[in-house]
Design a protein around this motif. Sequence first.
Motif, PDB file in Angstrom:
ATOM      1  N   GLU A  48      36.447  50.254  41.656  1.00  0.00           N
ATOM      2  CA  GLU A  48      36.796  50.808  40.347  1.00  0.00           C
ATOM      3  C   GLU A  48      35.994  50.133  39.233  1.00  0.00           C
ATOM      4  N   SER A  49      35.758  48.816  39.387  1.00  0.00           N
ATOM      5  CA  SER A  49      35.011  48.101  38.354  1.00  0.00           C
ATOM      6  C   SER A  49      33.573  48.542  38.270  1.00  0.00           C
ATOM      7  N   VAL A  54      32.418  40.181  35.443  1.00  0.00           N
ATOM      8  CA  VAL A  54      33.025  39.684  34.204  1.00  0.00           C
ATOM      9  C   VAL A  54      34.080  40.657  33.698  1.00  0.00           C
ATOM     10  N   LYS A  55      33.771  41.964  33.783  1.00  0.00           N
ATOM     11  CA  LYS A  55      34.732  42.961  33.303  1.00  0.00           C
ATOM     12  C   LYS A  55      36.020  42.920  34.106  1.00  0.00           C
ATOM     13  N   ALA A 107      41.645  41.563  34.563  1.00  0.00           N
ATOM     14  CA  ALA A 107      42.708  40.993  35.392  1.00  0.00           C
ATOM     15  C   ALA A 107      43.491  39.919  34.652  1.00  0.00           C
ATOM     16  N   PHE A 108      42.815  39.130  33.840  1.00  0.00           N
ATOM     17  CA  PHE A 108      43.473  38.001  33.170  1.00  0.00           C
ATOM     18  C   PHE A 108      43.581  38.186  31.658  1.00  0.00           C
ATOM     19  N   LEU A 160      41.236  35.364  45.487  1.00  0.00           N
ATOM     20  CA  LEU A 160      41.803  34.391  44.563  1.00  0.00           C
ATOM     21  C   LEU A 160      43.133  33.856  45.043  1.00  0.00           C
ATOM     22  N   PHE A 161      43.925  34.722  45.661  1.00  0.00           N
ATOM     23  CA  PHE A 161      45.260  34.314  46.092  1.00  0.00           C
ATOM     24  C   PHE A 161      45.371  34.191  47.612  1.00  0.00           C
ATOM     25  N   GLY A 162      44.229  34.059  48.252  1.00  0.00           N
ATOM     26  CA  GLY A 162      44.241  33.786  49.680  1.00  0.00           C
ATOM     27  C   GLY A 162      44.517  34.999  50.541  1.00  0.00           C
TER      28      GLY A 162
END
Length: 714
Positions: A527-528, A697-698, A703-704, A503-505
């Motif tokens: 972990e997810s 999705v989790k 994260a957000f 996402l952040f390169g």
Amino acid sequence: MYQVLARKYRPRNFNELVGQNHVSRALTSALDRGRLHHAYLFTGTRGVGKTTIARILAKCLNCETGVTSTPCEVCATCKAVNEGRFIDLIEIDAASRTKVEDTRELLDNVPYAPTQGRFKVYLIDEVHMLSTHSFNALLKTLEEPPEHVKFLFATTDPQKLPITVISRCLQFTLRPLAVDEITHHLTNILNKEEIQSEQDAIWQIAESAQGSLRDALSLTDQAIAYGQGAIHHQDVKEMLGLIDRTIIYDLILAIHQNQRERVSQLLLQFRQQALDVSLVLDQFISTLHELAMLQYLPDLSLKYSAEINQKIMTLSQLVSAQDLQLYYQIACKGRAELQLAVTQEQGFEMTVLRLLAFRPIQVNEVVVSQQQVFQQIESNVVIENSSSLNSAPLNREAVQALPVQEVQLQDSSSFDPDLEELEEQLAQQSVADPEPSSDDYLDEEVENSNDQFTNVQNENIQHLEQSENEQIVADVQSVTVNSETQQIQQVVQVEAAEPSLTLFGGEISPQPVVQDQTQDVFFLAPESDREIADSSVAVENTVQKHAQTVQQDHSQLESTQTQVTTTHAVQSSHHQTPQEILSLQPQILEGEWTVDKWEYWFRNSSLSPAVQELAQHGLMIGTINGQSTFQTSKQYENLLNQTQHDLEASLKQQWSSTVFNVQYGEVETITPFMMQRERKVRAFDRASEMLHQEPIVKSLMEAFDGQLENIQLK
């Protein structure tokens, strides 16, 4: 002195009239029965016989043998009408006499009796050109003329006529002539003239006339002069500036098969021949329409040569219906925008390039973005190099430089050679659409996980039955670790495709590995995905425990196998997909009607959506293929009266002994509508549950700090 074909072969009676049978039939019947109107209005495009029919009607009214539908053609009146010198036939060109003064002068002579004939006939051509004041001056006389006066109007634009004028006339609309009618007429004329001609050339002239027989005869005169007394197909094409149909077929085939070199050759050929590209595009659109019609009407008769007919039939079988619809839409859009381009040639070429650039996505194809391809390659490289902890990261610049726009899973020839391996991996892993629906993509992993768990258990139990006690333990451990490695590798691939990794390169580093004492390395789950990893460890421990139990007492194997089967059945029921919830269970349509049988039958029948909508609000009772009574509420009585015949006919078509009745009243039991609504609620809840359990999705929600909204089932 030479007389042009259009004048020489003008019809002189209704029998010689080409086409327009609906008009000649009505006028012939009126003349034979003496039911004559005082005003007639003939409308239609140019050259279809408006003025000709008016002159024939004037001749029929004034023939010396009496009012007849078959004039004698030998009396003085018939000859005078044919030669255009009959004094009581007043032909007026409204385009040159638009003033009200001209109309008043005409009306001043109306009360006077005819000089030579039985009726005084006023034939006004292009009557829509008269001014408003002229129409107003004509209205009263047009409504109640003297008995010896007949008005015959002809126009190509009836919309411009006042409705007050139209309502005072008998209107006859003349249709454009069919191509085969014009062809047959031209062939007869050329045979009478003893002029050599080719059938393809005559057909091309008839098609270019666009329904006008006068235009066809004028083009025939021109073709005879151009061909020096004969009509040849090649001469007609050159004279009309037309292109060979085979070039259009070759262009469509080249576009469909993505043969860019062939398309470029055809575009250069169009430039060299300096063809009118608007006509080329018109022919292109007409050919697409013809191909689409042939797919739905394969018995449609073709009027071309054998070679062209063969090409048309072959093309209609090669190009799919959805491709034809897209080509037609793009070509029509390009035709409309042709005048907006800098040059027409530029607009045409851009339309052809647009046809090459776009095509419908097939059922077995998905669109993959460059970022998704990069992530997929990185995840594959990490898994393939799992034996080394110091594997170097993938070169992002090299991957982004690949010209990846679309991945086609059907035709491998469209792939870049560097991505052939990626194609196989995508085909095996069923890459999902970037915007999956809530009830297809997420089910796939759950079902695969359950199936994989069952396969592992069955395979391990089979090894326990076939081997010695000591060998059983080693085999079970080997199969377990290998299966667990494949499962966790799949988890790593899913995690590698998550947006949070890139996402952040940031660079993607290889996943840590754990070395087992007896087998190759495998990855720890992210972990997810800890729940999947825990279940994997549980699977391994369970199999090892079974192995030790077999070493102690082999007789416990059957009970263990039964326990595993029962556990899988519970998990399958718990992990039912929304599609399975919404689907109907097959029913044996015999015996007594039940709500399940009734719903299964009408939802799988050929009934229209309106009838099915009504059927779900009622219930069928009685016996299948016997006395059947449809119970429904009184509020649906009006709707059922309109559709009852369709419902009864469909039942009797499947069961001939059905006796159908209708009973109105409150339906006390549950209806198919209620059952479907309940299934939709359960399917929605299951889809929401699966979305919340999805690792990707989790991770995004954690994260957000997000939440899912507007979940939809499609």
